[in-house]
Motif scaffolding. Sequence first.
Motif, mmCIF file in Angstrom:
data_model
loop_
_atom_site.group_PDB
_atom_site.id
_atom_site.type_symbol
_atom_site.label_atom_id
_atom_site.label_comp_id
_atom_site.label_asym_id
_atom_site.label_seq_id
_atom_site.Cartn_x
_atom_site.Cartn_y
_atom_site.Cartn_z
ATOM 1 N N SER A 151 50.474 55.224 40.410
ATOM 2 C CA SER A 151 50.044 54.767 39.232
ATOM 3 C C SER A 151 49.626 53.810 39.832
ATOM 4 O O SER A 151 48.637 52.843 39.056
ATOM 5 N N ARG A 152 50.212 52.818 40.242
ATOM 6 C CA ARG A 152 50.765 51.068 40.284
ATOM 7 C C ARG A 152 49.618 51.283 41.267
ATOM 8 O O ARG A 152 48.639 50.187 40.980
ATOM 9 N N TYR A 153 48.905 51.746 41.441
ATOM 10 C CA TYR A 153 47.934 51.600 42.548
ATOM 11 C C TYR A 153 46.592 51.846 41.791
ATOM 12 O O TYR A 153 45.475 51.006 42.184
ATOM 13 N N PHE A 154 46.195 53.035 40.659
ATOM 14 C CA PHE A 154 45.201 52.893 40.098
ATOM 15 C C PHE A 154 45.102 51.808 39.016
ATOM 16 O O PHE A 154 43.766 51.356 38.902
ATOM 17 N N ILE A 155 45.873 51.762 38.797
ATOM 18 C CA ILE A 155 46.225 50.461 37.818
ATOM 19 C C ILE A 155 45.657 48.686 38.650
ATOM 20 O O ILE A 155 44.939 48.378 37.622
ATOM 21 N N GLY A 156 46.363 48.702 40.083
ATOM 22 C CA GLY A 156 46.002 47.544 40.560
ATOM 23 C C GLY A 156 44.850 47.300 40.950
ATOM 24 O O GLY A 156 44.343 46.362 40.765
ATOM 25 N N LEU A 157 43.463 48.905 40.836
ATOM 26 C CA LEU A 157 41.972 48.900 41.220
ATOM 27 C C LEU A 157 41.618 48.636 40.192
ATOM 28 O O LEU A 157 40.259 48.334 40.299
ATOM 29 N N LEU A 158 41.971 48.720 38.568
ATOM 30 C CA LEU A 158 41.426 48.636 37.480
ATOM 31 C C LEU A 158 41.462 47.192 37.407
ATOM 32 O O LEU A 158 40.696 46.395 36.776
ATOM 33 N N LEU A 159 43.067 46.276 37.833
ATOM 34 C CA LEU A 159 43.155 44.803 37.604
ATOM 35 C C LEU A 159 41.822 44.672 38.774
ATOM 36 O O LEU A 159 41.178 43.619 38.774
ATOM 37 N N GLN A 160 41.739 44.874 40.003
ATOM 38 C CA GLN A 160 40.783 44.141 40.814
ATOM 39 C C GLN A 160 39.584 44.422 40.859
ATOM 40 O O GLN A 160 38.715 43.037 40.515
ATOM 41 N N LEU A 161 39.360 45.735 40.069
ATOM 42 C CA LEU A 161 37.539 45.662 39.757
ATOM 43 C C LEU A 161 37.477 44.765 37.941
ATOM 44 O O LEU A 161 36.285 43.455 38.361
ATOM 45 N N PHE A 162 38.052 44.179 37.506
ATOM 46 C CA PHE A 162 38.467 43.551 36.567
ATOM 47 C C PHE A 162 37.961 42.175 37.040
ATOM 48 O O PHE A 162 36.849 41.236 36.629
ATOM 49 N N ILE A 163 39.033 41.859 38.007
ATOM 50 C CA ILE A 163 39.215 40.372 37.825
ATOM 51 C C ILE A 163 37.295 39.779 39.482
ATOM 52 O O ILE A 163 37.582 38.616 38.966
ATOM 53 N N VAL A 164 37.504 40.965 39.499
ATOM 54 C CA VAL A 164 35.723 40.959 40.612
ATOM 55 C C VAL A 164 34.887 40.626 39.393
ATOM 56 O O VAL A 164 33.721 39.446 39.881
ATOM 57 N N PHE A 165 35.152 41.853 38.568
ATOM 58 C CA PHE A 165 34.017 41.676 37.525
ATOM 59 C C PHE A 165 33.491 40.253 36.964
ATOM 60 O O PHE A 165 32.869 39.482 36.764
ATOM 61 N N LEU A 166 34.948 40.234 36.118
ATOM 62 C CA LEU A 166 34.360 38.388 35.668
ATOM 63 C C LEU A 166 33.901 37.332 36.656
ATOM 64 O O LEU A 166 33.654 35.852 35.829
ATOM 65 N N LEU A 167 34.896 37.365 38.096
ATOM 66 C CA LEU A 167 33.917 36.114 39.134
ATOM 67 C C LEU A 167 33.121 36.372 39.048
ATOM 68 O O LEU A 167 31.433 35.095 38.941
#
Length: 363
Positions: A207-223
């Motif tokens: 659960s933590r991993y997939f939430i972390g993956l979504l967060l990482q992709l969102f950060i990369v998208f914004l950058l």
Amino acid sequence: MITSKTISNGILRALLTLTLCGLVLFFFYQIQSVLIYLVVSFILTLIGNPILDFFKKRLKFKHIFATIATLFIFILIIFGFIMMFVPLILSQGQNLSLLNTAEIEKNIVQLINQITVFLDNHQIDSAQVLKEANITSKINFNFIPNFLNTILGTISSLGVGLGSVLFITFFFLKDRLMFILGIKKLIPNSHEDQILNSLEKINHLLSRYFIGLLLQLFIVFLLYLIVLFIFGVPNALVIAFLCAVLNIIPYIGPLIASFLAAILTMLSNLGSDFQSEILPTTIYVLIGFWIVQIIDNNLSQPIIFSKSVSSHPLEIFLVILIAGFLFGILGMIVAVPLYTIIKVMGKEFFPENKIIILLTKDI
């Protein structure tokens, strides 16, 4: 004593076993869409469990209302995603000529000619080399339109199965205790505690991993989006989104994203002067993307992933690298979740092993 009858019976059993395995594999192949729905629903359930617990513990919702609220959040996110990106990709994808292979081939040929002129002006005789190499005939011009069409096709397929996925996810969330009790009845009593503890830890870590993956992709998208906006690249949202999706593939994905961003940036600026506009803008975008990747690889990705699955960044890197060598891109994508499952099972079933103790000290 081995007789002909024993040998024939062994051969017959082997043939029956192979036939049965073949039928099972064929059955799974025929219902692959259902299996995909189940996997997607399982991932959504892992992501939704912390949200469900928040509604229950913090807001004091009853379980059924917490489940409905969690599912409603998923629906809002999916609907917002569709409303934001699908029309954008369809309209701007046409502007980029991504859906027209002949047009994109014409544009890339034009781009190569501009590069040739630029190099010739700098005393580099590249025209003859490019002609002899016949580079335009070797480039697979279907790559970009096929890539975009694959994404659109996936979205369309998910649209068809969206009701099924949400329906399955609802019952996975609502009846998770019932599923746990059902699994409890199936497992041997001698290993009941170990298996149940493993399932609980796996559920928590994934659960933590997939939430972390979504967060990482969102950060990369914004950058990525910030980089493209800074240099005034047209169709910035589409390019940033496509490149962020590629970050699902560890390490290789960002390299493909840089190449894709460079191509799309040049295609978006076709008609402008190559030396004064197209080339400098592309170089700036690539530098910006590389800076984003340095930030992601050395800051956001190690922090998010190491914290979510309780593993050292070097450990994660080696696992992904080994999985990539053994099983290719798919292995790299599933490496961290599978490694997490193996670690948890190892800790529960082999707690005295020194290697297991060393690898699972933070779990």
